[in-house]
Enzyme design. Structure first.
Site, PDB file in Angstrom:
ATOM      1  N   ASP A 120       0.866  -1.183   0.000  1.00  0.00           N
ATOM      2  CA  ASP A 120       0.000   0.000   0.000  1.00  0.00           C
ATOM      3  C   ASP A 120       0.900   1.229   0.000  1.00  0.00           C
ATOM      4  O   ASP A 120       2.101   1.145   0.273  1.00  0.00           O
ATOM      5  CB  ASP A 120      -0.894  -0.014   1.254  1.00  0.00           C
ATOM      6  CG  ASP A 120      -1.796   1.214   1.347  1.00  0.00           C
ATOM      7  OD1 ASP A 120      -2.327   1.648   0.299  1.00  0.00           O
ATOM      8  OD2 ASP A 120      -1.965   1.765   2.451  1.00  0.00           O
ATOM      9  N   SER A 121       0.298   2.379  -0.242  1.00  0.00           N
ATOM     10  CA  SER A 121       1.039   3.633  -0.159  1.00  0.00           C
ATOM     11  C   SER A 121       1.498   3.897   1.279  1.00  0.00           C
ATOM     12  O   SER A 121       2.405   4.680   1.498  1.00  0.00           O
ATOM     13  CB  SER A 121       0.157   4.782  -0.634  1.00  0.00           C
ATOM     14  OG  SER A 121      -1.047   4.787   0.114  1.00  0.00           O
ATOM     15  N   CYS A 141      -4.383  -1.102  -1.951  1.00  0.00           N
ATOM     16  CA  CYS A 141      -4.462   0.356  -2.035  1.00  0.00           C
ATOM     17  C   CYS A 141      -5.514   0.690  -3.088  1.00  0.00           C
ATOM     18  O   CYS A 141      -5.376   0.281  -4.256  1.00  0.00           O
ATOM     19  CB  CYS A 141      -3.095   0.906  -2.447  1.00  0.00           C
ATOM     20  SG  CYS A 141      -3.089   2.697  -2.708  1.00  0.00           S
ATOM     21  N   THR A 193      -6.146   3.478  -4.438  1.00  0.00           N
ATOM     22  CA  THR A 193      -5.601   4.397  -5.434  1.00  0.00           C
ATOM     23  C   THR A 193      -4.824   3.636  -6.512  1.00  0.00           C
ATOM     24  O   THR A 193      -5.068   3.810  -7.710  1.00  0.00           O
ATOM     25  CB  THR A 193      -4.688   5.426  -4.730  1.00  0.00           C
ATOM     26  OG1 THR A 193      -5.446   6.070  -3.711  1.00  0.00           O
ATOM     27  CG2 THR A 193      -4.152   6.450  -5.693  1.00  0.00           C
ATOM     28  N   GLU A 212      -4.806   9.400   9.684  1.00  0.00           N
ATOM     29  CA  GLU A 212      -3.373   9.454  10.023  1.00  0.00           C
ATOM     30  C   GLU A 212      -3.120  10.201  11.336  1.00  0.00           C
ATOM     31  O   GLU A 212      -2.233   9.859  12.085  1.00  0.00           O
ATOM     32  CB  GLU A 212      -2.595  10.144   8.903  1.00  0.00           C
ATOM     33  CG  GLU A 212      -2.685   9.424   7.567  1.00  0.00           C
ATOM     34  CD  GLU A 212      -1.516   8.500   7.300  1.00  0.00           C
ATOM     35  OE1 GLU A 212      -0.406   8.859   7.666  1.00  0.00           O
ATOM     36  OE2 GLU A 212      -1.753   7.410   6.731  1.00  0.00           O
ATOM     37  N   CYS A 240     -11.059   3.278  -0.165  1.00  0.00           N
ATOM     38  CA  CYS A 240      -9.676   3.562   0.215  1.00  0.00           C
ATOM     39  C   CYS A 240      -9.415   2.724   1.464  1.00  0.00           C
ATOM     40  O   CYS A 240     -10.267   2.667   2.366  1.00  0.00           O
ATOM     41  CB  CYS A 240      -9.522   5.050   0.502  1.00  0.00           C
ATOM     42  SG  CYS A 240      -8.024   5.473   1.413  1.00  0.00           S
ATOM     43  N   HIS A 254      -7.781   3.144   3.984  1.00  0.00           N
ATOM     44  CA  HIS A 254      -7.771   3.854   5.278  1.00  0.00           C
ATOM     45  C   HIS A 254      -9.169   3.941   5.893  1.00  0.00           C
ATOM     46  O   HIS A 254      -9.311   4.092   7.102  1.00  0.00           O
ATOM     47  CB  HIS A 254      -7.286   5.299   5.097  1.00  0.00           C
ATOM     48  CG  HIS A 254      -5.802   5.479   5.124  1.00  0.00           C
ATOM     49  ND1 HIS A 254      -4.975   4.989   4.156  1.00  0.00           N
ATOM     50  CD2 HIS A 254      -5.001   6.119   6.023  1.00  0.00           C
ATOM     51  CE1 HIS A 254      -3.729   5.326   4.434  1.00  0.00           C
ATOM     52  NE2 HIS A 254      -3.717   6.003   5.564  1.00  0.00           N
TER      53      HIS A 254
HETATM   54  N1  DGL Z   1      -4.418   3.587   1.219  1.00  0.00           N
HETATM   55  C1  DGL Z   1      -4.607   4.515   0.121  1.00  0.00           C
HETATM   56  C2  DGL Z   1      -5.773   4.073  -0.764  1.00  0.00           C
HETATM   57  O1  DGL Z   1      -6.329   3.037  -0.552  1.00  0.00           O
HETATM   58  C3  DGL Z   1      -4.903   5.902   0.636  1.00  0.00           C
HETATM   59  C4  DGL Z   1      -3.755   6.769   0.962  1.00  0.00           C
HETATM   60  C5  DGL Z   1      -3.162   7.472  -0.234  1.00  0.00           C
HETATM   61  O2  DGL Z   1      -3.714   8.457  -0.739  1.00  0.00           O
HETATM   62  O3  DGL Z   1      -2.124   7.031  -0.623  1.00  0.00           O
HETATM   63  O4  DGL Z   1      -6.146   4.750  -1.662  1.00  0.00           O
END
Ligand code: DGL
Length: 273
Positions: free
Chosen positions: A10-11, A73, A75, A152, A186, A188
């Site tokens: 993931d990011s 992720c 994104t 976060e 997402c 998060h």
């Molecule tokens: N975990 C990322 C997602 O699922 C979100 C955080 C990001 O913008 O990198 O999109």
């Protein structure tokens, strides 16, 4: 039978929600996790940059001999081809298709909502994937750029005024559309699931793409006869591109407990080499 690890990236920390689900579903599997915490967020960057980072992340996981790679992720999953099934010769999945399939199965009134980062929503990938499965369904999407920073910074309690306000602002058009299923697009967002559920009400089912991807991983590995037959609990190894201490400190919220494995630092130079 295959004892190699499942690779998840993931990011940042959001993909740990997928690790949590994998640990529950297939506790005897080894897991390699990479969180690109030095370069998070990806969701406000250009498609080209996200694709470049995703390729580096995938190559890093490949070096660890993973038997399956999961882009946990939203994104990354939305800028990659939704039908991408392999990375080189390794089975691959994002979180988008498993979530879209679950939403299409679950909706009764044919109205699905999707929330995600700006990159995810602007890509139109969820609308495309859902319409491919069920052309009759309507999709209402909205980007929620403040959700990732709220998570976060720990504003995750359902009664947190700032979070309630952001939820109301971003979800008002989705609620007005009368959806009965909402994809938390997402990784998060499951962390503020309570605040989202409180606002949407109990007639709206919430889908976590991380959980759906973990279920998909189980069925794929079963089908390919690639599940481990290890009798004990598997090992989790985490890699982060930023501070190990920060990763350990913040992982708790995503895993639901303290970190259950060793954490190592990876330099960005190692990712791009
Ligand atoms: N975990 C990322 C997602 O699922 C979100 C955080 C990001 O913008 O990198 O999109």
């Amino acid at each position: 039978m295959n004892d190699c690890a499942i690779g998840v990236f993931d990011s940042g920390l959001g993909g740990l929600t997928c690790v949590k689900e994998l640990n529950r579903l297939v506790p005897n599997e080894n897991i390699i996790y990479f969180g690109d915490t030095a370069r998070v967020p990806y969701g406000t960057r250009s498609r080209e940059t996200i694709l470049e980072y995703a390729e580096q992340d995938i190559n890093f996981i490949k070096k660890h001999n993973a038997k399956l790679i999961i882009a946990a992720c939203g994104t990354v999953s939305s800028v990659l081809d939704a039908d991408k099934k392999t990375a080189g010769n390794i089975p691959f999945t994002g979180v988008l298709l498993p979530a879209a399939q679950a939403a299409c199965k679950l909706t009764k009134n044919g109205r699905i909502g999707v929330i995600g980062t700006p990159a995810t929503i602007n890509s139109g990938a969820y609308v495309k994937a859902i319409k491919n499965i069920r052309p009759d369904v309507s999709v209402t999407g909205n980007a929620c750029p403040l959700f990732v920073p709220l998570v976060e910074y720990g504003f995750t309690d359902r009664n947190e005024p700032i979070t309630k306000l952001a939820v109301e602002k971003y979800l008002a058009p989705i609620k007005a559309a009368g959806v009965d299923v909402l994809i938390l697009g997402c990784t998060h967002y499951p962390i503020i699931r309570d605040a989202i559920a409180d606002y949407m009400g109990n007639t709206v089912a919430l889908i976590s793409p991380s959980s759906e991807a973990a279920k998909y991983a189980l069925s794929l590995l079963t089908e390919k006869n690639m599940l481990s037959e290890r009798s004990g609990t598997g090992r989790n190894i985490y890699y982060t591109s930023d501070s190990v201490e920060l990763f350990e400190e913040n992982a708790h919220a995503f895993l639901g407990n303290t970190i259950n494995g060793e954490v190592h630092k990876v330099g960005i130079d190692e990712l791009i080499s």
